[in-house]
Structures are given as C-alpha cells and as structure tokens.
Design a protein around this motif. Structure first.
Motif, mmCIF file in Angstrom:
data_model
loop_
_atom_site.group_PDB
_atom_site.id
_atom_site.type_symbol
_atom_site.label_atom_id
_atom_site.label_comp_id
_atom_site.label_asym_id
_atom_site.label_seq_id
_atom_site.Cartn_x
_atom_site.Cartn_y
_atom_site.Cartn_z
ATOM 1 N N ALA A 148 -20.046 20.963 56.415
ATOM 2 C CA ALA A 148 -19.304 22.008 55.675
ATOM 3 C C ALA A 148 -19.972 23.360 55.871
ATOM 4 O O ALA A 148 -20.546 23.927 54.944
ATOM 5 N N PHE A 149 -19.901 23.891 57.075
ATOM 6 C CA PHE A 149 -20.548 25.175 57.357
ATOM 7 C C PHE A 149 -20.056 26.272 56.416
ATOM 8 O O PHE A 149 -20.851 27.053 55.887
ATOM 9 N N GLY A 150 -18.750 26.332 56.181
ATOM 10 C CA GLY A 150 -18.159 27.406 55.380
ATOM 11 C C GLY A 150 -18.628 27.475 53.942
ATOM 12 O O GLY A 150 -18.402 28.467 53.252
ATOM 13 N N THR A 151 -19.313 26.407 53.485
ATOM 14 C CA THR A 151 -19.801 26.363 52.103
ATOM 15 C C THR A 151 -21.325 26.297 52.033
ATOM 16 O O THR A 151 -21.905 26.312 50.959
ATOM 17 N N SER A 152 -21.977 26.245 53.177
ATOM 18 C CA SER A 152 -23.420 25.986 53.204
ATOM 19 C C SER A 152 -24.291 27.175 52.832
ATOM 20 O O SER A 152 -25.519 27.075 52.823
ATOM 21 N N HIS A 153 -23.663 28.301 52.494
ATOM 22 C CA HIS A 153 -24.428 29.435 51.971
ATOM 23 C C HIS A 153 -24.474 29.398 50.445
ATOM 24 O O HIS A 153 -25.136 30.226 49.825
ATOM 25 N N ARG A 154 -23.803 28.402 49.852
ATOM 26 C CA ARG A 154 -23.730 28.314 48.390
ATOM 27 C C ARG A 154 -24.759 27.326 47.845
ATOM 28 O O ARG A 154 -24.983 26.263 48.419
ATOM 29 N N ILE A 155 -25.356 27.688 46.706
ATOM 30 C CA ILE A 155 -26.349 26.822 46.070
ATOM 31 C C ILE A 155 -25.607 25.876 45.119
ATOM 32 O O ILE A 155 -25.644 26.031 43.898
ATOM 33 N N HIS A 156 -24.884 24.923 45.685
ATOM 34 C CA HIS A 156 -24.084 23.984 44.915
ATOM 35 C C HIS A 156 -24.651 22.568 45.031
ATOM 36 O O HIS A 156 -25.373 22.255 45.983
ATOM 37 N N SER A 157 -24.310 21.741 44.073
ATOM 38 C CA SER A 157 -24.868 20.388 44.010
ATOM 39 C C SER A 157 -24.676 19.606 45.301
ATOM 40 O O SER A 157 -25.616 19.025 45.837
ATOM 41 N N SER A 158 -23.444 19.580 45.816
ATOM 42 C CA SER A 158 -23.159 18.755 46.999
ATOM 43 C C SER A 158 -23.806 19.299 48.268
ATOM 44 O O SER A 158 -23.935 18.597 49.263
ATOM 45 N N ILE A 159 -24.232 20.558 48.231
ATOM 46 C CA ILE A 159 -24.842 21.198 49.400
ATOM 47 C C ILE A 159 -26.364 21.157 49.336
ATOM 48 O O ILE A 159 -27.040 20.955 50.344
ATOM 49 N N ILE A 160 -26.913 21.325 48.142
ATOM 50 C CA ILE A 160 -28.369 21.465 47.984
ATOM 51 C C ILE A 160 -29.037 20.260 47.322
ATOM 52 O O ILE A 160 -30.025 19.723 47.820
ATOM 53 N N THR A 161 -28.493 19.818 46.192
ATOM 54 C CA THR A 161 -29.170 18.770 45.401
ATOM 55 C C THR A 161 -28.922 17.374 45.951
ATOM 56 O O THR A 161 -29.842 16.555 45.996
#
Length: 400
Positions: A148-161
């Motif tokens: 999910a490149f388009g969302t990988s700048h966001r500090i969100h659960s599914s991306i970071i945690t």
C-alpha cells in the motif's frame, strides 16, 4: 535500498496466511463506478504470487474517511466483483476486519483463497498506533505484506503497528517495489537533464518542502493551481496577510535561491470567474491585475504556452497536481493540456515521465493518454513524501 528490503519473492507462502495491506482507496463517481483502477491493477501481481505459492490471502484496506463510523457509503464490498473478475476466482468478503466472525472466515480459508476484510477505517483505532486493534488484525496471519504505497506515509495501525508484530516475517509487495525503484531512479544521477517538476493543486503546505528540496536538484519547477498564488502574492508583496509565518519564511527562502537559479516558473495569466455557475462571468487576465471578488480557477493561455516551452525541452518530468478546478470543463484546459503534452513528449522524444496523484491520473485518463506515461505512481502525498525523505514510515518499519 532495494537490495536490503525483503519482498514477496523472499518467502514461500505455501500453507501460510498472508495479511496483505493494499491501498484500494480508489476514486469513484456519483454512481459508484471506479474512475481509476490503477491501484487495484498494480496490486494484482503480489496477490497472484501468493496464490501461485499456495498461500491464503487476507486483504486489508481503507476507503474514504468514515471517521470510525461503519456505513454502506464507505463499505468496500463494491470491490468484490472487480477483484473476482481480475483474479478469475471468487473473492470472499467479511463485514468486519476484526472479531469472531472474521476469525471463523479466516479459519475456513483454503490454499489459494482470497478474503477481503471490511474498511479498516470503520474503526477509529486504525488511524492511531493502536496495539490492541493491531493484534486483533494480525493474530491469525503468518506473514505481513505491505503493498500500500499510497498510504505508507501515514502513521496508522495497519501500516506501522501491525508489521511490528511479525518480527522478521514481513515484506513489501511488487507494487511497493516498483514505486521504490522508479522514484529512486528519478532521484538518482541517472535522471537525464533538463529535469522538470510540475506541481499543482490547492495544498501548498504538503508541497512546499518538496520545492525547497528540489530547487537544488531540478532544472525547472513549474507551479500552477491554487498553490501558485502565495508565491505570486509574495513576489508582488500584495495580499500576504492570509499566508502564515512559517509558509512566508519557506517561500522567501525559495524565492531568494531562485534569484540566482531562475528555475521557478509561475503562471502569467489566469482564468477567472465571478460566478462559477455562469459561463458569462468568465475572463482571462494577467496574474498581476486580478479584480476583487473574482475567483482564480485555471492557468491562462500564455501560462500554458510558457509551460509547454519548458516541457518540450525536458528529458525527465515529474507531475503532481492539477492546474485549476479541472473537474469543471470550463476550467480544465490548463490541466488537460499539461496531461496531453507530457504524454506526447514521452512518446515523441522517449523521455522519462512520472505522474502521481489521483487528479493528475484522472486527467491523463480523460485525455486517453494514461498508457503513454513512463511510470504512474499510486500515491500523491506518499510520492511527494518519498521524494522528500527517500523513504516512508511504512517502508522503514519493514527493515526493523
């Protein structure tokens, strides 16, 4: 970077459950039809690789901004027919993304099965770094895949945690790999000069740092759309009261550097309207003589000509953001002309072009020239963030 980060080729998914974070936040029209399916198409090779291995796939994505409230409007169930058609198999759907019903669905999956979970943003916890929510999302999967490149700048659960819980059993997908490769290519010394960056849209705050970074990298920076007006106001020292102090400082620094380099090209003229709904209330005027109460809605013909001169001599081009309120046909000429010109020169002179951001991709599609561009990035904000920092939070976490 590409040599160090694990991708899906580093794993055999046979008998494994892969939790694949995709970005299916696709644009839709008033009738619910997808107007640009680039993000879906780019994610298919990753899904197919896992299927080919004999793995089980759980797809997770967000859609829109439901603010933690489940609703039919923001349900991603509408994606099932298109996914089933592309993958040539029946993709399953689950009405939630955590909970007992989800567990039962995952438990019944067979090798090669694909299950799409409901919109992650139906839970407020997704937009935070929430450990409990992340554990619920991850507990039945064996391998985490971020595609999910388009969302990988966001500090969100599914991306970071979520990826933190997988230790060394995490990787990127082919879409993400493609994005990193092409953006690194643009940033490298391999980029042929002249390099031109074209920026538009309304949000100057998200692009000012990119301009600051690239004033020493690019040969030309063309700025259109609403974000060009604070620059023009600062140059003319007019109507600067609405510009915040931090932004004024950044623009002042950029304009100071530009005095020596002379690489920033701003609109010369503008299409104005006093009443956006009345075609008789439209006129074109110099950017320096805009009457009060008239709204600036597109770049004018002289600006288009000036931008074309630069585009024609460019060998590398990156474009993000429209030149005006292009969704209204009367004010679309600037954006559509730029889309067509970049497409033409990419084919005619074999230059390297990258276009990112939903509005820019939509303009290319409208002009029926989207397939002429060298690389279409699936992220607008994410693309700019990557160009600024040479990485994203969602990519960095895969290394740790």
């Amino acid at each position: 970077m590409m040599n160090k980060i694990k991708d899906v080729n580093d794993f055999n998914f046979k008998n494994k459950i892969a939790l694949v974070r995709v970005d299916f936040n696709v644009p839709i029209d008033n009738y619910g039809n997808i107007t640009d399916d680039t993000r879906i198409k780019y994610s298919i090779p990753t899904i197919k690789k896992i299927i080919y291995d004999g793995g089980k796939i759980v797809l997770i994505s967000h859609f829109g901004r439901p603010k933690g409230i489940p609703s039919k409007k923001y349900s991603i169930k509408f994606l099932i027919p298109i996914l089933s058609k592309i993958l040539k198999r029946s993709v399953q759907f689950c009405e939630n993304c955590i909970g007992k019903y989800v567990e039962e669905k995952i438990f019944k999956l067979k090798n090669g099965d694909v299950l799409l979970l409901e919109n992650l943003r139906f839970h407020k916890s997704e937009e935070k770094e929430d450990n409990k929510f992340s554990f619920e999302l991850s507990k039945y999967a064996d391998i985490y895949v971020n595609d999910a490149f388009g969302t990988s700048h966001r500090i969100h659960s599914s991306i970071i945690t979520v990826p933190k819980l997988f230790k060394n059993k995490k990787c990127i997908g082919f879409l993400m790999k493609k994005e990193i490769y092409n953006l690194d290519k643009f940033l490298s010394k391999r980029s042929k000069k002249p390099i031109t960056i074209i920026l538009g849209g309304a949000k100057i705050s998200s692009k000012i740092n990119v301009i600051e970074k690239f004033i020493d990298f690019a040969n030309y920076i063309l700025i259109g759309g609403k974000m060009s007006y604070p620059f023009i106001s600062m140059i003319n020292n007019k109507n600067t009261d609405d510009i915040n102090i931090k932004l004024k400082k950044s623009i002042t620094n950029i304009l100071y550097k530009n005095k020596k380099k002379n690489i920033i090209i701003l609109p010369e003229d503008v299409v104005l309207s006093k009443n956006i709904n009345n075609i008789n209330h439209i006129k074109i005027t110099s950017i320096n003589s805009i009457p009060k109460k008239w709204e600036k809605l597109d770049i004018g013909p002289n600006s288009i000509t000036n931008f074309f001169k630069i585009i024609n001599k460019s060998k590398t081009i990156l474009w993000n953001g429209p030149m005006g309120k292009f969704e209204i046909p009367k004010f679309s000429r600037g954006t559509m002309s730029i889309a067509k010109k970049i497409s033409e020169i990419t084919i005619k002179k074999n230059i390297y072009s990258i276009v990112g951001g939903g509005d820019s991709l939509y303009a290319l599609k409208q002009q029926k020239c989207i397939n002429n561009i060298s690389y279409l990035s699936t992220g607008g904000g994410a693309m700019l963030e990557y160009l600024k920092n040479k990485t994203l939070p969602g990519i960095k976490i895969i290394y740790s």
